[in-house]
Design a protein around this motif. Sequence first.
Motif, PDB file in Angstrom:
ATOM      1  N   VAL A 363       0.808  -1.224   0.000  1.00 42.33           N
ATOM      2  CA  VAL A 363       0.000   0.000   0.000  1.00 42.33           C
ATOM      3  C   VAL A 363       0.840   1.273   0.000  1.00 42.33           C
ATOM      4  O   VAL A 363       0.596   2.180  -0.814  1.00 42.33           O
ATOM      5  CB  VAL A 363      -0.998  -0.022   1.176  1.00 42.33           C
ATOM      6  CG1 VAL A 363      -1.733   1.315   1.283  1.00 42.33           C
ATOM      7  CG2 VAL A 363      -1.996  -1.163   0.990  1.00 42.33           C
ATOM      8  N   ALA A 366       2.350   2.418  -3.481  1.00 39.75           N
ATOM      9  CA  ALA A 366       1.336   2.785  -4.469  1.00 39.75           C
ATOM     10  C   ALA A 366       0.741   4.146  -4.157  1.00 39.75           C
ATOM     11  O   ALA A 366       0.516   4.975  -5.061  1.00 39.75           O
ATOM     12  CB  ALA A 366       0.234   1.722  -4.510  1.00 39.75           C
ATOM     13  N   ALA A 379      -2.351  -1.013 -10.238  1.00 36.48           N
ATOM     14  CA  ALA A 379      -1.833  -1.916  -9.206  1.00 36.48           C
ATOM     15  C   ALA A 379      -2.766  -3.094  -8.963  1.00 36.48           C
ATOM     16  O   ALA A 379      -3.041  -3.453  -7.817  1.00 36.48           O
ATOM     17  CB  ALA A 379      -1.620  -1.128  -7.913  1.00 36.48           C
ATOM     18  N   HIS A 380      -3.251  -3.711 -10.040  1.00 32.72           N
ATOM     19  CA  HIS A 380      -4.134  -4.848  -9.852  1.00 32.72           C
ATOM     20  C   HIS A 380      -3.318  -6.118  -9.606  1.00 32.72           C
ATOM     21  O   HIS A 380      -2.084  -6.103  -9.558  1.00 32.72           O
ATOM     22  CB  HIS A 380      -5.106  -4.993 -11.018  1.00 32.72           C
ATOM     23  CG  HIS A 380      -4.478  -5.115 -12.364  1.00 32.72           C
ATOM     24  ND1 HIS A 380      -3.506  -6.035 -12.659  1.00 32.72           N
ATOM     25  CD2 HIS A 380      -4.684  -4.410 -13.510  1.00 32.72           C
ATOM     26  CE1 HIS A 380      -3.150  -5.931 -13.927  1.00 32.72           C
ATOM     27  NE2 HIS A 380      -3.845  -4.943 -14.468  1.00 32.72           N
ATOM     28  N   THR A 384       1.136  -6.725  -9.825  1.00 30.60           N
ATOM     29  CA  THR A 384       1.805  -6.594  -8.534  1.00 30.60           C
ATOM     30  C   THR A 384       2.466  -7.904  -8.160  1.00 30.60           C
ATOM     31  O   THR A 384       1.826  -8.963  -8.178  1.00 30.60           O
ATOM     32  CB  THR A 384       0.803  -6.194  -7.433  1.00 30.60           C
ATOM     33  OG1 THR A 384       0.085  -5.030  -7.838  1.00 30.60           O
ATOM     34  CG2 THR A 384       1.524  -5.917  -6.127  1.00 30.60           C
ATOM     35  N   LEU A 420      -6.946   4.314  -9.217  1.00 33.21           N
ATOM     36  CA  LEU A 420      -6.077   3.680  -8.232  1.00 33.21           C
ATOM     37  C   LEU A 420      -6.896   2.902  -7.208  1.00 33.21           C
ATOM     38  O   LEU A 420      -6.535   1.781  -6.826  1.00 33.21           O
ATOM     39  CB  LEU A 420      -5.212   4.731  -7.533  1.00 33.21           C
ATOM     40  CG  LEU A 420      -4.225   4.188  -6.492  1.00 33.21           C
ATOM     41  CD1 LEU A 420      -3.244   3.210  -7.127  1.00 33.21           C
ATOM     42  CD2 LEU A 420      -3.483   5.333  -5.807  1.00 33.21           C
ATOM     43  N   LEU A 424      -6.131  -0.977  -6.946  1.00 36.85           N
ATOM     44  CA  LEU A 424      -5.444  -1.372  -5.719  1.00 36.85           C
ATOM     45  C   LEU A 424      -6.396  -1.953  -4.678  1.00 36.85           C
ATOM     46  O   LEU A 424      -6.100  -2.975  -4.059  1.00 36.85           O
ATOM     47  CB  LEU A 424      -4.704  -0.171  -5.123  1.00 36.85           C
ATOM     48  CG  LEU A 424      -4.008  -0.412  -3.777  1.00 36.85           C
ATOM     49  CD1 LEU A 424      -2.907  -1.455  -3.913  1.00 36.85           C
ATOM     50  CD2 LEU A 424      -3.444   0.891  -3.220  1.00 36.85           C
ATOM     51  N   HIS A 428      -7.610  -5.685  -6.196  1.00 35.54           N
ATOM     52  CA  HIS A 428      -6.465  -6.322  -5.536  1.00 35.54           C
ATOM     53  C   HIS A 428      -6.781  -6.690  -4.087  1.00 35.54           C
ATOM     54  O   HIS A 428      -6.915  -7.867  -3.749  1.00 35.54           O
ATOM     55  CB  HIS A 428      -5.274  -5.356  -5.613  1.00 35.54           C
ATOM     56  CG  HIS A 428      -3.983  -5.901  -5.126  1.00 35.54           C
ATOM     57  ND1 HIS A 428      -2.768  -5.509  -5.617  1.00 35.54           N
ATOM     58  CD2 HIS A 428      -3.695  -6.826  -4.164  1.00 35.54           C
ATOM     59  CE1 HIS A 428      -1.797  -6.162  -4.990  1.00 35.54           C
ATOM     60  NE2 HIS A 428      -2.342  -6.957  -4.105  1.00 35.54           N
TER      61      HIS A 428
END
Length: 499
Positions: A363, A366, A379-380, A384, A420, A424, A428
């Motif tokens: 975290v 990013a 940032a999927h 990553t 994002l 993220l 994610h």
Amino acid sequence: MDRVHLNPPPAADVAERADAHSVAPLLNCLLREVAEPHPAPGSERRVYRLRGSGRLLRVLGGRRPAEPEVRADGAWQRIGHAELVKLVADELRHHTGLSNHELPAEMIDSRAALAALLTARARATPPADPYLRSEQCLLTGHPHHPAPKARGGGPVAAWLPYAPEAHARFPLTLLGLREDAVVEEGDTSALDAFGEAPPGYRLLPAHPWQLDLVGRELADAFADGRLVRLGTTGFDAWPTAAIRTLYVPEHTPGGDLFLKFSLDVRITNDIRRLWRHDLLKLRRTDAAASRAFATGPAAWLSDRGYRTADFAFEELAVLVRDGFHGHLLPGATPILAAGLVEGFEGGTLGDTDWWEAYLRAVVPPALAAFADHGVVLEAHLQNTLVAVDSEGIPVQALFRDAEGVKLLPEVSREAGWERLVYTLVVNHLCELAAALAERHPGLDPWPAVRRELARHDLPEIPALLSAPTLPGKTNLLLRWTGADGAAARYLPLPNPLAG
């Protein structure tokens, strides 16, 4: 691909597993995008009303829904993948007023491809390297896409030798490209170590599947000598989860690297070409991302440069990306985040301490890239990588794919933040949190996520922690309406961060 002598799995078993793997992401899309929960007191199954037709559908399970049943004639009737495809198509016609014959065919192709992958995988030897196993384990694939395993509808024999899910590895085709036709930008010097080009030519590696797909278009170039065939590389490359991005283990003093190719096949939302407009802006986006990761334990795998032919700019493009050499912390092993969600052999989803370490690794970098450098990472799960120590504890995050990076102020801060949050948090962390809760019943993963986000002084964080909804991407509606894959459309999803 490497083989072991195993008896092939029974056809009935393959069919059942292919159905289950294909039904789950299609149901996830349907229930997220065009359904609403319907009261079902006392039922172990979740019931939904489909918005377009009003029909009732019930499913078993949570993050991987299964065993769909439709209410008809006063009873619940079980449906398989083929019937579910018909139901989804009918529902989307009601919901949108549009017809689409292409997407149902992709859904069927995805399920057929999965059956072929399951059969081939049972006969293949998985790689010993846990990193490669994590890249090649994604049998379900994108958990919210209607056709995550579609391979363009082509014959199995055309694509199976290059499928990561079947543990493929293969040499690259080597071409000689006449020097006056070379177009390149950035550092592509690693390509020159792949072999020896004749005088007046430069080496241009090609993905053999892509060369099969566009071979007829290149006939004139081979005939007049702009291209010559030079055989294959003396080493194998390993296809990663992205299929067209290959990993080349160490073979030169410069270390390992990744190569990304064009692939004229629709995979999930897009035809996977290296598009000219993306290549032309790549150096700028990659430089910005590299600056954002210049310090700290997290790393950026730089897209160093590309080489291609002026007469086949997109078709023959090859992108050179950093490998792990010089980026990994000593003794750490990289693992694809998507592999952790899929549950690959050797992957670890630990307890609360493990989860807190994971969040500390992923975290902060990013958020810092966004807040301090205006870099919006994609940032999927498939972009990553998390490096773990000898005990399996996350110690470092590595991010990749400059093609998916957005820069402020080229996109607005609001749009960049939404993207994002989707990649993220929704794509994610929500997926990993669900897998973690499934693996460890009774563990609530969300307090740790709230604490980690609250540590960062971004003006958007308080709203993120209190908003009733998060943005969820509508892959089913995107494909049904024929929208460009990059034109993300979001719908509100319940926000687990709001408690």
